[in-house]
Structure formats: C-alpha cells, structure tokens
Design an enzyme around this catalytic site. Structure first.
Site, PDB file in Angstrom:
ATOM      1  CE  LYS A   1      -4.697  -1.611   0.779  1.00  9.26           C
ATOM      2  NZ  LYS A   1      -5.562  -2.047   2.312  1.00  9.26           N
TER       3      LYS A   1
ATOM      4  NE  ARG B   1      -8.148  -8.506  -0.274  1.00  8.17           N
ATOM      5  CZ  ARG B   1      -8.101  -7.885  -0.888  1.00  8.17           C
ATOM      6  NH1 ARG B   1      -6.597  -6.415  -0.967  1.00  8.17           N
ATOM      7  NH2 ARG B   1      -8.351  -7.875  -1.679  1.00  8.17           N
TER       8      ARG B   1
END
Length: 290
Positions: free
Chosen positions: A235, A270
């Site tokens: 991210k 995840r």
C-alpha cells in the site's frame, strides 16, 4: 486486564480456521484492469487461474477474488461488468481438475448483494465487503440467507471521495464504533455472530501516519470478538515510508507491516506475495503466538 478469548473457529469445506493458533493468508486475485498494484495482470481467465495456482501452492489459505477496483480514485463499474469478471473465475476454479484449485477456500471482494449471490452459486465461500454492508442495503440479508461468513471493513465515502475524509477526533475509537455498529446490524438480520470478521481498512480514508497508528493499536479491536483481517500489502503508506513509487517493489515494507499486524493480534493477512509472506508468518507466529 483479563485475556480476550479467541473467536470461534470457522469450518469451511475441509478446513478449520482456528483463530489465534496461527496467521492465515488471504491471497489477492484482482481480475481488474485498474487495481493499484497489479491491474490488468490477471484479468484474462487463464492468467487468473495461473495466479490462483501460484498463490495456493505457495502458502495462501484463502483466495480473495475482486472484480471492482477499490484503489483511491477508482470509478464504479456496472454490476454486469463485475459479474462478468468475477463469476467465471470462481466457476473455473470449482471445475478445475487440480484438487488444490477445485477445493480452494474462495472469498469474493464485493459490496454488491447480487454479486455475492451469483458468486455463492458459482462456488464462493466468503464475502469480503469493503463497505461493511453499507453500500448495498440488501447485502446483509443476502449473506444471512446464503449462510456465508463475511468480512466487514471500515471505510468512509467511496474510492473517489475517501481520501478527503481522513479527519478523526479519535481514530481507533471511531473505527471501533463503526465496526461495532455494522456487526450489530449484520447480526440483527440473521448473520451468525461467529461468522463475521473485521478489517480496520488500512489505506481507506486514512492518512499515511494514521495507517501506522492503526497497526500500533490493532489490539483495541480485539474486544469486538471477531477474527481480525489486516491488508497492508504494497500500500501507498509503505511507498511513502520507503520512497518507493512502484507498488511491486514494496515487498519488504509489506513484510514489516505484516509482522506488526501479527504482533497486534491479526488473524488473517490479505497479501499479494503469498510465498514470501508465508515465511514472514511462520517466523512471526513463532515469536508472538502464545
């Protein structure tokens, strides 16, 4: 402070997920042209199946298939387009001659009740809703009717608006309160309380420093009594820290964030990079699991 009991196990297909025993990996399979890290790589069905095989044979416990990009700024596609992207991949996995693919635990990343129902019909096991049931009023009743486990994630706004909605008086308190409300709403329409997982939503209506604060304070969500999913993989807050604009070159930053999540009590991570993060989990579990 008294210890908080681990959530009840999930039994899906031939597997039992015993929360607190080890960290489970959810492998990301984006069948989209515009996801932030791997958009377009796995949109073709053959490429999606090949990536599913790679993830499942390299330590991933759950496949998470998504047809709608939720990156900042992503536009919403039509329901028909999302169905056309997701359902054939789920069906192909269930029909594959390889028992590893055919028997995979499959999650579908969607905020639409119609997609959840069609995915279940094709063979999906879990619904992962980044809107926590707030985007489609029929989602909770649909999941209750299908008897599926569900992941509820904290988010404000939509992918187009969320990065302008990052003002919090009490970051963790507001995330906790939102998730508690959505858990209660899900239970009220018939979703089994023991079939709900929660996700604090790293990167969704959060500034870069706020993502770090969430990782530092994950344990504040444990009293909600649900398995905790965390998604730090590749991210942009990692890119900010590492001065690395290429998401696919943030693997070691992802590893560090995964370690922090495990130390904070995460049950599921995840991730994009299954093989590497499986090694991270084995070492981190040895360090921090009771």
């Amino acid at each position: 402070m008294a210890a908080i009991a681990a959530p009840a196990p999930w039994m899906i297909r031939d597997r039992t997920f015993i929360w607190g025993q080890r960290t489970y990996l959810m492998g990301i399979l984006n069948v989209t042209p515009d996801s932030f890290s791997d958009g377009g790589q796995f949109q073709a069905p053959a490429a999606a199946i090949a990536q599913a095989r790679h993830l499942l044979t390299h330590g991933v416990d759950i496949l998470d298939i998504g047809g709608q990009s939720t990156r900042p700024g992503a536009l919403t596609i039509s329901e028909a387009e999302e169905l056309a992207r997701v359902v054939p991949v789920v069906a192909a996995l269930r029909a594959d001659p390889d028992p590893i693919l055919r028997g995979a635990v499959i999650s579908v990343d969607t905020s639409r009740a119609a997609v959840a129902r069609a995915a279940h019909r094709a063979g999906a096991d879990i619904i992962n809703d980044v809107s926590a049931g707030s985007e489609d009023a029929a989602m909770f009743s649909t999941v209750a009717d299908l008897g599926m486990p569900m992941v509820l994630m904290h988010r404000r706004g939509t992918p187009v608006t969320m990065q302008g909605l990052t003002e919090y008086a009490d970051l963790m308190g507001e995330i906790h309160a939102f998730l508690a409300r959505q858990i209660a709403a899900a239970i009220a329409v018939g979703i089994d309380a023991q079939a709900i997982a929660i996700d604090p939503g790293l990167g969704f209506a959060k500034t870069y420093p706020q993502n770090l604060e969430i990782l530092r304070q994950l344990d504040r969500l444990r009293d909600l009594g649900c398995p905790l999913l965390v998604g730090p993989s590749r991210k942009s807050f990692l890119g900010w820290l590492l001065d690395q604009p290429d998401p696919q070159r943030r693997i070691w930053g992802t590893a560090a964030a995964c370690c922090a999540a495990i130390a904070g009590g995460a049950d599921i991570l995840r991730v994009h990079d299954g093989a590497e993060m499986a090694q991270v989990c084995r070492v981190a579990d040895a360090l921090w699991r009771p």
